[in-house]
Design a protein around this motif. Structure first.
Motif, PDB file in Angstrom:
ATOM      1  N   VAL A  54       0.814  -1.223   0.000  1.00 54.92           N
ATOM      2  CA  VAL A  54       0.000   0.000   0.000  1.00 54.92           C
ATOM      3  C   VAL A  54       0.848   1.275   0.000  1.00 54.92           C
ATOM      4  CG1 VAL A  54      -0.298   0.396   2.483  1.00 54.92           C
ATOM      5  CG2 VAL A  54      -2.206   0.856   0.907  1.00 54.92           C
ATOM      6  N   GLY A  55       2.153   1.152   0.284  1.00 58.67           N
ATOM      7  CA  GLY A  55       3.027   2.322   0.246  1.00 58.67           C
ATOM      8  C   GLY A  55       3.447   2.863   1.597  1.00 58.67           C
ATOM      9  N   LYS A  56       3.416   2.024   2.635  1.00 58.29           N
ATOM     10  CA  LYS A  56       3.725   2.467   3.997  1.00 58.29           C
ATOM     11  C   LYS A  56       5.147   3.007   4.138  1.00 58.29           C
ATOM     12  CE  LYS A  56       3.067  -1.583   5.691  1.00 58.29           C
ATOM     13  NZ  LYS A  56       2.629  -2.262   4.452  1.00 58.29           N
ATOM     14  N   THR A  57       6.105   2.208   3.704  1.00 55.98           N
ATOM     15  CA  THR A  57       7.503   2.554   3.952  1.00 55.98           C
ATOM     16  C   THR A  57       7.904   3.825   3.213  1.00 55.98           C
ATOM     17  OG1 THR A  57       8.042   0.219   4.291  1.00 55.98           O
ATOM     18  CG2 THR A  57       9.871   1.710   3.836  1.00 55.98           C
ATOM     19  N   THR A  58       7.475   3.949   1.966  1.00 58.03           N
ATOM     20  CA  THR A  58       7.813   5.137   1.189  1.00 58.03           C
ATOM     21  C   THR A  58       7.215   6.386   1.820  1.00 58.03           C
ATOM     22  OG1 THR A  58       7.837   3.803  -0.823  1.00 58.03           O
ATOM     23  CG2 THR A  58       7.749   6.180  -1.101  1.00 58.03           C
ATOM     24  N   LEU A  59       5.942   6.298   2.226  1.00 60.10           N
ATOM     25  CA  LEU A  59       5.303   7.460   2.838  1.00 60.10           C
ATOM     26  C   LEU A  59       5.923   7.783   4.190  1.00 60.10           C
ATOM     27  CD1 LEU A  59       3.226   9.685   2.813  1.00 60.10           C
ATOM     28  CD2 LEU A  59       1.558   8.075   3.782  1.00 60.10           C
ATOM     29  N   ALA A  60       6.189   6.765   5.010  1.00 56.77           N
ATOM     30  CA  ALA A  60       6.813   7.015   6.314  1.00 56.77           C
ATOM     31  C   ALA A  60       8.162   7.696   6.142  1.00 56.77           C
ATOM     32  CB  ALA A  60       6.979   5.700   7.078  1.00 56.77           C
ATOM     33  N   THR A  61       8.930   7.266   5.157  1.00 56.44           N
ATOM     34  CA  THR A  61      10.239   7.867   4.894  1.00 56.44           C
ATOM     35  C   THR A  61      10.092   9.337   4.493  1.00 56.44           C
ATOM     36  OG1 THR A  61      11.108   5.709   4.185  1.00 56.44           O
ATOM     37  CG2 THR A  61      12.323   7.673   3.499  1.00 56.44           C
ATOM     38  N   THR A  62       9.120   9.616   3.637  1.00 57.97           N
ATOM     39  CA  THR A  62       8.900  10.989   3.177  1.00 57.97           C
ATOM     40  C   THR A  62       8.405  11.875   4.316  1.00 57.97           C
ATOM     41  OG1 THR A  62       8.327  10.098   1.002  1.00 57.97           O
ATOM     42  CG2 THR A  62       7.772  12.395   1.416  1.00 57.97           C
ATOM     43  N   LEU A  63       7.511  11.358   5.155  1.00 56.78           N
ATOM     44  CA  LEU A  63       7.016  12.130   6.295  1.00 56.78           C
ATOM     45  C   LEU A  63       8.143  12.441   7.280  1.00 56.78           C
ATOM     46  CD1 LEU A  63       3.632  10.307   7.017  1.00 56.78           C
ATOM     47  CD2 LEU A  63       3.884  12.680   6.280  1.00 56.78           C
ATOM     48  N   ALA A  64       8.975  11.448   7.554  1.00 54.27           N
ATOM     49  CA  ALA A  64      10.082  11.672   8.489  1.00 54.27           C
ATOM     50  C   ALA A  64      11.034  12.737   7.956  1.00 54.27           C
ATOM     51  CB  ALA A  64      10.830  10.362   8.727  1.00 54.27           C
ATOM     52  N   GLU A  65      11.303  12.696   6.660  1.00 50.89           N
ATOM     53  CA  GLU A  65      12.174  13.711   6.055  1.00 50.89           C
ATOM     54  C   GLU A  65      11.526  15.087   6.126  1.00 50.89           C
ATOM     55  OE1 GLU A  65      14.231  14.741   1.716  1.00 50.89           O
ATOM     56  OE2 GLU A  65      13.092  12.892   1.994  1.00 50.89           O
ATOM     57  N   HIS A  66      10.228  15.166   5.842  1.00 50.00           N
ATOM     58  CA  HIS A  66       9.513  16.441   5.861  1.00 50.00           C
ATOM     59  C   HIS A  66       9.525  17.069   7.245  1.00 50.00           C
ATOM     60  CE1 HIS A  66       6.378  19.393   4.901  1.00 50.00           C
ATOM     61  NE2 HIS A  66       5.744  19.001   5.991  1.00 50.00           N
ATOM     62  N   TRP A  67       9.334  16.246   8.264  1.00 52.51           N
ATOM     63  CA  TRP A  67       9.245  16.747   9.631  1.00 52.51           C
ATOM     64  C   TRP A  67      10.589  16.792  10.352  1.00 52.51           C
ATOM     65  CZ3 TRP A  67       4.564  13.090  10.083  1.00 52.51           C
ATOM     66  CH2 TRP A  67       3.364  13.780   9.794  1.00 52.51           C
TER      67      TRP A  67
END
Length: 236
Positions: free
Chosen positions: A20-33
């Motif tokens: 579903v895209g969990k790891t990619t989104l989590a990585t992007t959120l962590a970078e953003h924040w």
């Protein structure tokens, strides 16, 4: 997608079924924040590849001889990772992870027979009391055929035996779990036509939705953007 934003929550989890895209989104959120990223480690589970191999041979969800070993290996891995998350100073800049502790119990109910499940639950309960809830769970959703297409696209060898039936059962298991969930606030997101893990405009829309989140449970089902809709066929 990196910005100057700060994570106001201590711990955000991105959850959902395989593909579903969990790891990619989590990585992007962590970078953003500017938050710490904690990812599950399927490659460190010594039973997982053989579990998938047996799944393809058996053609069934239950009855896999490697199921209990696979689930317990993941369970103990998550216990250690969440102990690390709970250490002093870990939440200074926030934490984003691509799993919640209860994730393994969802898979266990799907894959274990009755006797193994009873044993697993005894071990699970012993550890779950020591685990704190995250501040927000972002539950990503997609239809089984969409998940299968994404799994095939990323092309991991061990996932070749995964079929649409298993992904359907897994999606149902997630829905059943969250229907009775009484823990952390949940933002459910339909990702059929929404791709915050790979589209910067969709990511910005998700960030705005997270900032507006009031909880305890909300469902976000954004329509596809007009610029992504196919051009109508002209008939003459």
């Amino acid at each position: 997608m990196k910005g100057d934003a700060k994570l106001r929550l201590r711990h955000v989890v991105v959850e959902g079924p395989i593909g579903v895209g969990k790891t990619t989104l989590a990585t992007t959120l962590a970078e953003h924040w500017g938050a710490r990223l904690v990812l599950e480690k399927p490659a460190e589970n010594p039973y997982l590849e053989r579990f998938y191999e047996h799944m393809g041979t058996l053609g069934a969800v239950r009855g896999n001889p490697l199921a209990l070993q696979t689930q317990l290996s993941f369970l103990f891995q998550r216990v250690e990772q969440l102990k690390e998350i709970g250490q002093p100073g870990m939440f200074e800049h926030g934490v984003v992870s691509d799993f919640m502790f209860a994730k393994d119990a969802i898979f266990a109910m799907l894959t274990l027979g009755d006797e193994d499940l009873a044993l697993y639950r005894q071990i699970y309960r012993r550890h779950s009391a020591q685990v704190s809830e995250p501040d927000l769970v972002i539950w990503l959703q997609a239809e089984p055929d969409t998940l299968l297409a994404r799994v095939r696209r990323r092309g991991l060898a061990m996932e070749r035996s995964l079929g649409e039936d298993y992904l359907q059962a897994l999606g149902t298991a997630y829905h059943r779990y969250f229907a009775h969930h009484r823990g952390a606030p949940v933002l459910a997101v339909n990702t059929e036509a929404f791709h915050p893990d790979e589209d910067s405009a969709d990511f910005s829309r998700l960030i705005a939705r997270i900032e507006a989140f009031e909880g305890p449970f909300e469902f976000y089902d954004p329509p596809d953007r007009p610029d992504r809709l196919p051009t109508p066929v002209q008939r003459g």
